[in-house]
Design a protein around this motif. Sequence first.
Motif, short mmCIF file in Angstrom:
data_model
loop_
_atom_site.label_atom_id
_atom_site.label_comp_id
_atom_site.label_asym_id
_atom_site.label_seq_id
_atom_site.Cartn_x
_atom_site.Cartn_y
_atom_site.Cartn_z
N LYS A 160 6.07 -4.10 2.44
CA LYS A 160 5.04 -5.06 2.87
C LYS A 160 5.26 -6.38 2.15
O LYS A 160 5.31 -6.42 0.91
CB LYS A 160 3.64 -4.53 2.57
N TYR A 178 3.01 -3.92 7.65
CA TYR A 178 3.88 -3.15 6.77
C TYR A 178 4.53 -2.01 7.57
O TYR A 178 4.12 -1.69 8.69
CB TYR A 178 3.12 -2.59 5.57
N TYR A 190 3.16 -0.21 11.01
CA TYR A 190 1.75 -0.54 10.99
C TYR A 190 1.62 -2.06 10.94
O TYR A 190 2.60 -2.78 10.76
CB TYR A 190 1.06 0.09 9.77
N GLY A 192 -3.58 2.08 -2.17
CA GLY A 192 -3.98 1.89 -0.78
C GLY A 192 -4.93 0.72 -0.60
O GLY A 192 -4.81 -0.06 0.34
N ILE A 239 7.12 2.25 1.26
CA ILE A 239 6.32 1.28 2.01
C ILE A 239 6.90 -0.11 1.76
O ILE A 239 7.19 -0.46 0.62
CB ILE A 239 4.84 1.32 1.59
N PHE A 245 6.38 2.08 7.02
CA PHE A 245 6.35 3.27 6.17
C PHE A 245 7.43 4.24 6.62
O PHE A 245 7.65 4.43 7.82
CB PHE A 245 4.96 3.92 6.23
N VAL A 275 -1.37 7.21 5.87
CA VAL A 275 -0.10 7.02 5.15
C VAL A 275 -0.20 7.64 3.76
O VAL A 275 0.73 8.32 3.30
CB VAL A 275 0.24 5.53 5.08
N ILE A 310 -3.29 -0.18 2.72
CA ILE A 310 -2.54 0.90 3.35
C ILE A 310 -3.50 1.89 4.02
O ILE A 310 -4.52 2.26 3.45
CB ILE A 310 -1.65 1.63 2.32
N ASN A 311 -3.14 2.32 5.22
CA ASN A 311 -3.95 3.28 5.96
C ASN A 311 -4.03 4.60 5.19
O ASN A 311 -3.07 5.05 4.58
CB ASN A 311 -3.32 3.51 7.34
#
Length: 373
Positions: free
Chosen positions: A140, A114, A111, A86, A138, A116, A95, A91-92
């Motif tokens: 990105k 990226y 997001y 993350g 994911i 998900f 997620v 990454i949030n």
Amino acid sequence: MAYTRRVRYKNKKRNINVGARPGTVIIPEDALPPKITIYSFNQDDLQVSNGTDMETITRQIAKCNDHTHWIKINGLGDAKLMEDIGTFLGINQLVLEDIVNTHQRPKFDEYEGYVFGTSRVIYFNKENELVNCQFSGIVKDNIVISFEESHLDYFEVITTRLKAGKGIIRTGGPGYIFYALTDTILDNYFVMLSKIGDMIDQTEDKLYQSPDKSIMFDAQQLKRTLIIIRRACWPERDKINDMIRSESPEITQETKLYLRDAYDHCIQAMDMVESYKEVTSSIIDLYLSMVSNRMNEIMKVLTIISVIFIPLTFIAGIYGMNFSREDTHGHVIRDNMPELYVQHGYVYALIGMFLIGAFQVLIFWRKGWFNKL
């Protein structure tokens, strides 16, 4: 013929943390330790490395900075690895929470920078247990990272295509890899449905040849399996539709063309599920109808026997009362069964009872009752 085997459902405990902070990464107790495989590829080259920690990922990405990277993680049993991923990819936390909370329905979220998505991986294992696992991915930049609960190589067909290097598997970008993974999941739904179709055919054959109560149990288990697949297919359709309509640069127009084909496959799978559900319901209804009809036939036989013997029992009961023909002084009592003293009365009674029974059997035969037994 081999009929349907009992289907066992591999249940998993659900993490329920009431009041926990959103984005908290809590690893399930039964989570497997992670195994990391990284496929770094471009049109001319494919590099593969394996490991179990974050250093494996960063070293491979730095080594192959002009490649597209598919980071394949099997096993979610390392909270630190999740946190490091993350942090590394930005990454949030929500997620990451969805990744380790493996009871998510299929979905697609966008997001900043990226995308998900999650799907349900459903298959029969070697012990004939129905396994329902979560796949998360994911996308990105030039990286697609996938998370799977088990160590099973469910996407072996994708790795084989990468090694062969044919088609656009190496040039389509990470969005195309994510589509290919999703399409593989859908294709395996058809494999599952094909097996279920064979099981339904075997159950139907058994119903027509030697019906017993196990048919109802088998049909009910198949119906439950179809409900599980249906719960995966319906949101999967919405997920693919969201990907087609996405404005994210991670999902290219070329990839969307393939996603439309995957959408059609999802609709076909849903149609098969609904059709098989109707068939399994009709098998249960037909079995219950056959049981009911069989019970009616048995009751009909018993009724015929009862109707034949009721008048015979009535006659035997009358002449079994044994009222005396004479009183204690030797006087004849006129109203007390004069037939008791008739010569050959016993024989006449038996002949009369036989004729009554034969007459009833003749009536039933002419009405066709015996032909339907």
